[in-house]
Design a protein around this motif. Structure first.
Motif, PDB file in Angstrom:
ATOM      1  N   ALA A  55       0.816  -1.219   0.000  1.00 48.66           N
ATOM      2  CA  ALA A  55       0.000   0.000   0.000  1.00 48.66           C
ATOM      3  C   ALA A  55       0.848   1.266   0.000  1.00 48.66           C
ATOM      4  O   ALA A  55       0.340   2.358  -0.291  1.00 48.66           O
ATOM      5  CB  ALA A  55      -0.942   0.000   1.201  1.00 48.66           C
ATOM      6  N   LYS A  56       2.116   1.164   0.322  1.00 48.43           N
ATOM      7  CA  LYS A  56       3.002   2.336   0.341  1.00 48.43           C
ATOM      8  C   LYS A  56       3.647   2.590  -1.014  1.00 48.43           C
ATOM      9  O   LYS A  56       4.609   3.363  -1.126  1.00 48.43           O
ATOM     10  CB  LYS A  56       4.097   2.147   1.400  1.00 48.43           C
ATOM     11  N   ASN A  57       3.143   1.949  -2.051  1.00 46.28           N
ATOM     12  CA  ASN A  57       3.666   2.156  -3.399  1.00 46.28           C
ATOM     13  C   ASN A  57       3.533   3.632  -3.799  1.00 46.28           C
ATOM     14  O   ASN A  57       2.555   4.302  -3.461  1.00 46.28           O
ATOM     15  CB  ASN A  57       2.910   1.267  -4.381  1.00 46.28           C
ATOM     16  N   LYS A  58       4.539   4.148  -4.498  1.00 47.74           N
ATOM     17  CA  LYS A  58       4.608   5.524  -4.996  1.00 47.74           C
ATOM     18  C   LYS A  58       4.860   6.548  -3.885  1.00 47.74           C
ATOM     19  O   LYS A  58       4.780   7.745  -4.132  1.00 47.74           O
ATOM     20  CB  LYS A  58       3.328   5.898  -5.766  1.00 47.74           C
ATOM     21  N   GLN A  59       5.136   6.098  -2.691  1.00 50.01           N
ATOM     22  CA  GLN A  59       5.529   7.036  -1.640  1.00 50.01           C
ATOM     23  C   GLN A  59       7.037   7.314  -1.745  1.00 50.01           C
ATOM     24  O   GLN A  59       7.797   6.503  -2.261  1.00 50.01           O
ATOM     25  CB  GLN A  59       5.198   6.483  -0.255  1.00 50.01           C
ATOM     26  N   SER A  60       7.454   8.498  -1.237  1.00 42.66           N
ATOM     27  CA  SER A  60       8.828   8.967  -1.448  1.00 42.66           C
ATOM     28  C   SER A  60       9.739   8.543  -0.306  1.00 42.66           C
ATOM     29  O   SER A  60       9.336   8.552   0.855  1.00 42.66           O
ATOM     30  CB  SER A  60       8.850  10.496  -1.581  1.00 42.66           C
ATOM     31  N   LEU A  61      10.958   8.218  -0.672  1.00 45.68           N
ATOM     32  CA  LEU A  61      12.036   7.956   0.287  1.00 45.68           C
ATOM     33  C   LEU A  61      13.287   8.667  -0.215  1.00 45.68           C
ATOM     34  O   LEU A  61      13.756   8.400  -1.325  1.00 45.68           O
ATOM     35  CB  LEU A  61      12.286   6.454   0.425  1.00 45.68           C
TER      36      LEU A  61
END
Length: 854
Positions: free
Chosen positions: A732-738
């Motif tokens: 569910a954390k796909n496309k979140q930035s790191l």
């Protein structure tokens, strides 16, 4: 003079010689009849022999003294600061009676050290025994003044007063000028030592005796003069009775007896104070109470205790006196303390700090600092406070400069004390410039610049690569730019610093900050270009790179930023690789686990897996005699090179994964609950990824893929989770930035990149893994190595040209080789029969085979 000097108690030879002379006289008296007979027999020969013997003895003593004198002179010439050598030298000269040398020796010692009260008494008595003329009297008075100014000594004050009364002709005649001179001396003595609890009454008694003697010289008919003198004596009694001193009760009795003589009292009872004046009685009772309160402190400091214990007693006594709120008594107690413990630096520091708070300025404070630095010249803080005290007292530049130069000749325990001295001197010059005119200020600035240069030359060899030296030069450059209005000189200061402290990040940052402050952007950029590639301690190398990028964002153009990024990025990658290598090295050292070389690993795998098909094919490739007929003519040497490259890749991957915990090493990764991460920032490490999924939890292992040649991150990673629930939360954390990049997170499916692994083979390998994990605790590390070697063997077993669609990686640590990437030396021209033979069958497949046969 010789007789006076020889009979002093300091010499041990004089009492011995006197005792010998007494014994000789006794023997002579007892043996007188026998001696008379012997004299008649021997005549003048016996007298001649005795005189010869005495002369020989005196000659030997003189030769020994001269030899000792030469030794002490050589010692003092080599080390003038040797206190004990000075004392021994003075004692020897005093015994020998060499007056001129003795004077010079005392003066030389007093230039470096304060003399004790006993030494001043000896000096004054020696001078008084020589001559009592007007010139000698004036010289002795100066000696007394110097002596009482160095240490508080009641005995020295009393001797001073008695000398004046005895040898001063004006005082002896009781002329008005002589009486005034004597009274001034008594008042000086009372100010200095009249509050001395244990011995101060001696000076009071001498003063009253002097005034009473003057009363007797007044004519009886001069009633007014007599009454005035009587009142003066009464006032002295009242003053003494109001001071807490030893022997107060006897002083009260003496006072009452004197009042009886004057006809004012009729009772001399010791305990009764009702008859005296109420004001005097009240002051006496208050002083008596104060004395009773401090008498136990007096007993402690008078006891035969060690210096450290005595210092503690004095400090407690001083706190008690400070609480009473009478600064005069506190000062006298401080003087008593430093006279008893002259080299206790803590005591001098406490004394000077008290004066700075109470008196702040004045000759008293300056005198105390002068004596403090003479007694404890090795304490840099005393010299610093001394300079500040002179500045508060508006001392001349010449006086301050002399004290400063004198302080640099001392030996301090730390280099920071020298630095603090230089900075204090510079502070004073800077403040002085603000209060002077332009021309005087220019001269002051030249002195300030010379002081900075002196400090740099003096301290740079010892303070190289220290914050103290950076602090000094930063201050110097600031004043050159602000006060001197010379930015070129300021740059010269920074340039000289970076030559000395070029490996310190603070030096370069300070240089850059000065240029930015003055708006010199191009100059600051050129400094960044000079220092970004330098190696600094800790994270300094990374910090200067990031600092350059921030600088270009704030001040530069896009082209400037791109240029800085092109220069900084390779440097940051190089530093990251270096950090990883150092971390791995540190981890290996902590685990005490030596790295096996390739030969050891191959030997280990041959012992464990002798019968594996890949092993057999490897042996076939190594032995030309066993090459199958259909494979003859193929080139094996390039293939061997490719296998070695694949082996290096596996080894590098193993080194990177050694950051994982021991449990991660011994675990077999099946990618059942694993996410595949792409578009990962190259700077991201295991902690970054773990923190990214911290809200998800359930992380079992993290594997970051690295380039086999450079060891740098490829921007790809695998994360194993404990169950499907945590896996879904991670997806569910796909496309979140790191770290500024959006991650692409998908469920890992290795089968999409190649031929799906038969279930029987997977069950067989998983069963083998379970067996391996049930072994000893120490087999975990060996299992990891074995699994990596299986992958190497599978890579070696592949023969042919690169290309094709399918690849199968075998082994436990399959994450060590990137998914969907064909290994070097892979070929699709594999014999089918060998492929089928190599594939182990599962239980279900065996069961189906039997069913079909039936």
């Amino acid at each position: 003079m010789d007789e006076t000097l020889t009979t002093t108690p300091e010499t041990s030879e004089a009492p011995v010689s006197n005792a010998a002379a007494g014994d000789e006289e006794k023997n002579n008296s007892e043996d007188e009849p026998m001696r008379d007979a012997a004299e008649n027999a021997d005549g003048l020969d016996s007298d001649s022999d005795a005189e010869s013997s005495d002369s020989q003895s005196d000659s030997d003593d003189e030769a020994q003294q001269n030899l000792q004198l030469q030794t002490l002179e050589a010692e003092l010439a080599a080390n003038p600061s040797n206190y004990d050598a000075h004392v021994q030298y003075i004692k020897l000269l005093r015994r020998m009676g060499d007056i001129e040398k003795l004077r010079r020796a005392r003066e030389a010692m007093n230039e470096l050290f304060p003399l004790s009260p006993a030494m001043w008494l000896e000096w004054t008595k020696d001078e008084a025994s020589l001559n009592t003329g007007p010139e000698a009297y004036s010289t002795i008075l100066k000696l007394y003044d110097r002596g009482v100014s160095e240490y508080l000594s009641v005995s020295l004050w009393c001797d001073y007063i008695n000398f004046v009364q005895e040898f001063d002709p004006v005082v002896q005649q009781c002329s008005p000028a002589g009486i005034t001179k004597a009274r001034d001396l008594f008042e000086r003595a009372l100010t200095a030592a009249g509050l001395h609890v244990a011995e101060g009454n001696k000076i009071w008694d001498l003063y009253r005796e002097f005034e009473q003697a003057i009363l007797l010289t007044i004519d009886e008919t001069d009633i007014e003069a007599k009454d005035k003198q009587v009142q003066r004596i009464r006032t002295l009694f009242h003053r003494q009775l109001s001071v807490p001193l030893a022997g107060m009760s006897s002083t009260l009795i003496t006072y009452k007896a004197w009042e009886v003589e004057q006809g004012n009292l009729h009772d001399v009872e010791s305990g009764n104070i009702s008859e005296i004046h109420p004001h005097v009685a009240s002051a006496y009772q208050k002083a008596l109470d104060m004395y009773n309160a401090c008498v136990h402190h007096e007993e402690h400091i008078a006891s035969q205790a060690s210096d450290s214990e005595k210092l503690q007693h004095y400090m407690k006594y001083l706190k008690f006196e400070q609480s009473s709120g009478t600064p005069a008594r506190v000062l006298v107690l401080y003087e008593r303390a430093v006279a008893d413990l002259p080299i206790a630096s803590d005591l001098w520091l406490d004394y000077t700090q008290y004066l700075d708070k109470t008196l702040k300025v004045g000759n008293v404070v300056t005198n105390v600092y002068t004596r403090a630095t003479k007694n404890c010249p090795w304490v840099g803080e005393l010299w610093v406070q001394y300079l500040l005290s002179l500045e508060r007292g508006h001392a001349s530049e010449k006086e301050i400069a002399e004290v400063f130069e004198k302080s640099l000749l001392c030996t301090f325990s730390t280099l920071d004390e020298y630095l603090e001295l230089f900075l204090t001197r510079v502070d004073g010059l800077r403040r002085r410039m603000a209060s002077t005119g332009e021309e005087e200020g220019l001269l002051e600035f030249q002195t300030l610049r010379q002081t900075f240069q002196h400090a740099s030359d003096y301290l740079s060899p010892q303070l190289k690569n220290t914050e103290g030296l950076v602090r000094l030069h930063a201050y110097w450059a600031l004043l050159e730019a602000k006060l001197g209005k010379d930015i070129t000189a300021a740059r010269g200061v920074w340039e000289s610093l970076v030559k000395i402290c070029g490996s310190m990040l603070e030096a370069w940052k300070g240089y850059i900050a000065m240029e930015i402050e003055h708006g010199h952007i191009n100059e600051a950029r050129s400094i960044y270009k000079r220092c970004y590639s330098k190696r600094f301690p800790g994270t300094g190398s990374e910090d200067i790179c990031h600092s350059w990028l921030r600088f270009e964002r704030e001040f530069g153009t896009l082209e400037d930023y791109d240029l800085a990024s092109q220069k900084v990025s390779p440097r940051l990658e190089e530093l990251q690789l270096y950090r990883i290598q150092q971390e791995l090295k540190s981890t290996e050292e902590k685990q005490h686990h030596p790295i096996r070389n390739v030969r050891d690993k191959r030997k280990l795998e041959s012992d464990i897996d002798e019968q594996s098909p890949a092993k057999r094919r490897k042996e076939v490739g190594k032995n030309p005699k066993k090459v199958p007929e259909e494979n003859k003519g193929q080139e094996y040497l390039p293939q061997a090179t490719k296998v070695e490259e694949a082996n290096a890749e596996i080894n590098k991957s193993e080194d990177v994964t050694k950051q994982q915990s021991t449990s991660d090493k011994s675990r077999a990764y099946t990618d059942q609950c694993t996410v595949f991460i792409s578009n990962l920032n190259f700077k991201a490490n295991y902690e970054h990824i773990r923190n990214f999924f911290s809200d998800v939890g359930g992380i079992d292992a993290i594997r970051i893929l690295h380039d086999k040649f450079t060891g740098k991150s490829r921007g790809l990673a695998y994360v194993d989770f404990s169950d499907e629930e945590h896996l879904a939360a991670a997806l569910a954390k796909n496309k979140q930035s790191l770290l500024g990049k959006k991650l692409s997170i998908a469920r890992s499916d290795p089968s999409r990149g190649g031929k799906k692994e038969p279930s029987g083979q997977r069950n067989f390998r998983e069963q083998k893994r379970g067996t391996d994990r049930s072994g000893e605790a120490g087999s975990a590390a060996k299992e990891s190595d074995d699994a990596s070697k299986e992958a190497v063997k599978e890579t070696k077993s592949v023969n042919g040209k690169p290309g094709g669609d399918n690849i199968q990686i075998k082994g436990k640590n399959t994450f060590a080789v990137p998914r969907n990437v064909r290994a070097l030396g892979w070929t699709s021209n594999k014999p089918k029969a060998v492929e089928e033979d190599e594939t182990p069958k599962s239980n279900d497949e065996f069961r189906k085979m039997f069913i079909k046969k039936d």
